[in-house]
Design an enzyme around this catalytic site. Structure first.
Site, PDB file in Angstrom:
ATOM      1  N   TYR A   1       0.835  -1.210   0.000  1.00 31.07           N
ATOM      2  CA  TYR A   1       0.000   0.000   0.000  1.00 31.07           C
ATOM      3  C   TYR A   1       0.875   1.268   0.000  1.00 31.07           C
ATOM      4  O   TYR A   1       0.623   2.209  -0.767  1.00 31.07           O
ATOM      5  CB  TYR A   1      -0.908  -0.046   1.233  1.00 31.07           C
ATOM      6  CG  TYR A   1      -1.897   1.083   1.362  1.00 31.07           C
ATOM      7  CD1 TYR A   1      -3.047   1.117   0.578  1.00 31.07           C
ATOM      8  CD2 TYR A   1      -1.692   2.108   2.274  1.00 31.07           C
ATOM      9  CE1 TYR A   1      -3.967   2.146   0.710  1.00 31.07           C
ATOM     10  CE2 TYR A   1      -2.606   3.143   2.414  1.00 31.07           C
ATOM     11  CZ  TYR A   1      -3.745   3.157   1.634  1.00 31.07           C
ATOM     12  OH  TYR A   1      -4.662   4.183   1.763  1.00 31.07           O
TER      13      TYR A   1
ATOM     14  N   LYS B   1       0.955   4.183  -2.845  1.00 36.01           N
ATOM     15  CA  LYS B   1       0.576   5.574  -2.545  1.00 36.01           C
ATOM     16  C   LYS B   1       1.734   6.547  -2.773  1.00 36.01           C
ATOM     17  O   LYS B   1       1.524   7.713  -3.124  1.00 36.01           O
ATOM     18  CB  LYS B   1       0.045   5.668  -1.111  1.00 36.01           C
ATOM     19  CG  LYS B   1      -1.308   4.948  -0.927  1.00 36.01           C
ATOM     20  CD  LYS B   1      -2.386   5.554  -1.819  1.00 36.01           C
ATOM     21  CE  LYS B   1      -3.753   4.960  -1.604  1.00 36.01           C
ATOM     22  NZ  LYS B   1      -4.785   5.576  -2.460  1.00 36.01           N
TER      23      LYS B   1
END
Ligand code: NAP
Length: 243
Positions: free
Chosen positions: A151, A155
């Site tokens: 993640y 991002k």
């Protein structure tokens, strides 16, 4: 006059959480909002709350699904002025246990999805010599988090994509910015333990978790005409958590 009167605004991941709050905020300011979720039925719950909004089912990680949906949106609503790349998923686990699938799925939705949707609106925005793209990143993309390698990488990638597109599209009056939320009360964070929740609240100077509306205010500002000299930036909205 509302800031987005009659503008066409596309919001991905609009069925709930932050995306729903963003779609509603644009709707309140007169936009014609295209609400995207994985299935049309999911997005309908949001679209029905906004005058003139239309729900679309689209897997943002799938090239043909994005191409077909974005062509349909242009034919239904017209050329988009604003794109908000908000759809995102987590598959949290420690690196030792992280499967290739955990890694690939998160990159596919969070990063490839933002790339595919941005590419799908670029031609029309360039022709119109106007556009606003806002990508939803995360403070985890700025500072990392244990158990979120996939993640965090996706991002951070969104921030890189934002800066590259800002440079590429600025001469056509298209701005590209990111918003990095902290801990926001949504389905994504609903499984946080009470202990974790209390520790976030204790660490953030503002002393609470964030709401979808907190994020929507930043997104609508960056998407407004008034923000036309701001591009390639990441606006952190986290109650001061990463200070
Ligand atoms: P959420 O409540 O889990 O909602 C996720 C949204 O993304 C849903 O509308 C979902 O649609 C959609 N989505 C997932 N996969 C998709 C796909 N392949 N194609 C199209 N749509 C897809 O998440 P949230 O908390 O509102 O988060 C929204 C964004 O903010 C995400 O990018 C997230 O990473 C970011 N963020 C959240 C937080 C937080 O604390 N909540 C913090 C930092 C950043 P369906 O309903 O159809 O599944």
């Amino acid at each position: 006059m509302s800031r987005f009167q009659d503008q066409v605004v596309i919001v991905t991941g609009a069925s709930r959480g932050i995306g729903r709050a963003i779609a509603e905020a644009f709707g309140r300011e007169g936009a014609r909002v295209a609400c995207i979720a994985t299935r049309r039925e999911n997005a309908l719950a949001t679209a029905e709350r906004i005058a003139g909004a239309i729900a679309y089912g689209c897997d943002v990680s799938n090239e043909s699904s994005v191409q077909e949906t974005f062509a349909q949106i242009e034919s239904d609503l017209g050329v988009p002025q604003v794109l908000v790349n908000n759809a995102g998923i987590t598959r949290d686990t420690l690196l030792m246990r992280m499967s290739l699938e955990d890694w690939d799925q998160v990159q596919a939705v969070n990063l490839r999805g933002a790339f595919l949707c941005s590419r799908a609106v670029t031609k029309s925005m360039m022709k119109a010599r106007y556009g606003r793209m806002v990508n939803i990143s995360s403070i985890v993309g700025q500072s990392g988090a244990a158990g979120q390698a996939n993640y965090a990488a996706s991002k951070a990638g969104v921030i890189g994509l934002t800066m590259a597109l800002a440079k590429e599209l600025g001469s056509r009056n298209i701005t590209v910015n990111a918003v990095a939320p902290g801990f926001i009360e949504t389905d994504m964070t609903s499984e946080l333990s009470e202990e974790m929740r209390a520790s976030v609240i204790a660490k953030a100077p503002i002393g609470r978790l964030g709401s979808g509306e907190d994020i929507a205010h930043g997104v609508t500002f960056l998407a407004s005409r008034e923000a036309g000299y701001i591009t390639g930036q990441t606006l952190t909205i986290d109650g001061g958590l990463i200070l």
